[in-house]
Scaffold this motif. Structure first.
Motif, PDB file in Angstrom:
ATOM      1  N   ASP A   1       0.856  -1.174   0.000  1.00  0.00           N
ATOM      2  CA  ASP A   1       0.000   0.000   0.000  1.00  0.00           C
ATOM      3  C   ASP A   1       0.901   1.237   0.000  1.00  0.00           C
ATOM      4  O   ASP A   1       2.037   1.185   0.474  1.00  0.00           O
ATOM      5  CB  ASP A   1      -0.889  -0.013   1.243  1.00  0.00           C
ATOM      6  CG  ASP A   1      -2.026   0.998   1.171  1.00  0.00           C
ATOM      7  OD1 ASP A   1      -2.152   1.711   0.155  1.00  0.00           O
ATOM      8  OD2 ASP A   1      -2.796   1.080   2.139  1.00  0.00           O
TER       9      ASP A   1
ATOM     10  N   VAL B   1      -0.078   4.098   1.542  1.00  0.00           N
ATOM     11  CA  VAL B   1      -0.306   4.741   2.839  1.00  0.00           C
ATOM     12  C   VAL B   1      -0.095   3.701   3.934  1.00  0.00           C
ATOM     13  O   VAL B   1      -0.881   2.774   4.083  1.00  0.00           O
ATOM     14  CB  VAL B   1      -1.736   5.320   2.923  1.00  0.00           C
ATOM     15  CG1 VAL B   1      -1.962   5.980   4.272  1.00  0.00           C
ATOM     16  CG2 VAL B   1      -1.978   6.295   1.789  1.00  0.00           C
TER      17      VAL B   1
ATOM     18  N   SER C   1       5.945   5.613   4.703  1.00  0.00           N
ATOM     19  CA  SER C   1       4.979   5.432   3.614  1.00  0.00           C
ATOM     20  C   SER C   1       5.473   4.348   2.663  1.00  0.00           C
ATOM     21  O   SER C   1       6.662   4.009   2.630  1.00  0.00           O
ATOM     22  CB  SER C   1       4.796   6.737   2.844  1.00  0.00           C
ATOM     23  OG  SER C   1       5.915   6.972   2.002  1.00  0.00           O
TER      24      SER C   1
ATOM     25  N   SER D   1      -3.141   0.418  -4.015  1.00  0.00           N
ATOM     26  CA  SER D   1      -3.467   1.569  -3.189  1.00  0.00           C
ATOM     27  C   SER D   1      -4.739   2.269  -3.623  1.00  0.00           C
ATOM     28  O   SER D   1      -5.056   2.324  -4.810  1.00  0.00           O
ATOM     29  CB  SER D   1      -2.308   2.572  -3.236  1.00  0.00           C
ATOM     30  OG  SER D   1      -2.556   3.643  -2.351  1.00  0.00           O
TER      31      SER D   1
ATOM     32  N   LYS E   1      -4.903   5.355  -3.207  1.00  0.00           N
ATOM     33  CA  LYS E   1      -4.362   6.608  -3.763  1.00  0.00           C
ATOM     34  C   LYS E   1      -4.190   6.348  -5.259  1.00  0.00           C
ATOM     35  O   LYS E   1      -3.247   5.692  -5.669  1.00  0.00           O
ATOM     36  CB  LYS E   1      -3.043   6.979  -3.105  1.00  0.00           C
ATOM     37  CG  LYS E   1      -3.209   7.383  -1.647  1.00  0.00           C
ATOM     38  CD  LYS E   1      -1.924   7.824  -1.008  1.00  0.00           C
ATOM     39  CE  LYS E   1      -1.378   9.106  -1.526  1.00  0.00           C
ATOM     40  NZ  LYS E   1      -2.028  10.342  -1.131  1.00  0.00           N
TER      41      LYS E   1
ATOM     42  N   ASP F   1      -0.414  10.251  -7.879  1.00  0.00           N
ATOM     43  CA  ASP F   1      -0.062   9.168  -6.956  1.00  0.00           C
ATOM     44  C   ASP F   1       0.647   8.038  -7.703  1.00  0.00           C
ATOM     45  O   ASP F   1       1.669   7.526  -7.246  1.00  0.00           O
ATOM     46  CB  ASP F   1      -1.314   8.592  -6.278  1.00  0.00           C
ATOM     47  CG  ASP F   1      -2.041   9.591  -5.397  1.00  0.00           C
ATOM     48  OD1 ASP F   1      -1.360  10.414  -4.746  1.00  0.00           O
ATOM     49  OD2 ASP F   1      -3.282   9.550  -5.373  1.00  0.00           O
TER      50      ASP F   1
END
Length: 123
Positions: free
Chosen positions: A54, A56, A61, A84, A86, A91
């Motif tokens: 992921d 996040v 991160s 993700s 995002k 991103d």
């Protein structure tokens, strides 16, 4: 592709369970880490064949984890696939710019994820 190890770095239990169940039907061995720091440590210790991650994550991160792993001689050749939520082009571009080999936005199709894993492991 049998016997290949996949590291999944994810802090959300629902997502962990989903990928765990999906890969349980394959020959892949799944190992897990629930934060970025553990992800780096596990990757360096286990040297998996592929990393799902992921973007996040707690502590570090996913982008930071990927960057660190791609700079280390022991892990730089391991394919990294981001999974993700995002999912803007910024991103995805950021993930690819830190060294990810692929980026699959959530929610994702299970067959597509398995196909991408298989394709990355063939290279």
């Amino acid at each position: 592709m049998s016997g290949k190890t996949v590291l999944y770095v994810e802090d959300n239990e629902f997502n962990l369970k989903m990928v765990r169940q999906l890969l349980a039907r394959t020959a892949y061995r799944l190992i897990e880490a629930t934060d970025g720091e553990l992800g780096v440590a596990t990757a360096l210790r286990e040297i998996p064949d592929l990393i799902l991650m992921d973007a996040v994550l707690p502590i570090l991160s996913g982008y930071d984890v990927c960057s660190l792993l791609k700079k280390d001689d022991k892990t730089k050749r391991i394919p990294v696939v981001f999974l993700s939520a995002k999912n803007t082009s910024a991103d995805i571009t950021k993930g690819l710019s830190v060294g990810a080999d692929d980026y699959l936005p959530k929610p994702f199709d299970h067959k597509e994820l398995l196909a991408r894993i298989q394709a990355r492991l063939k290279k």
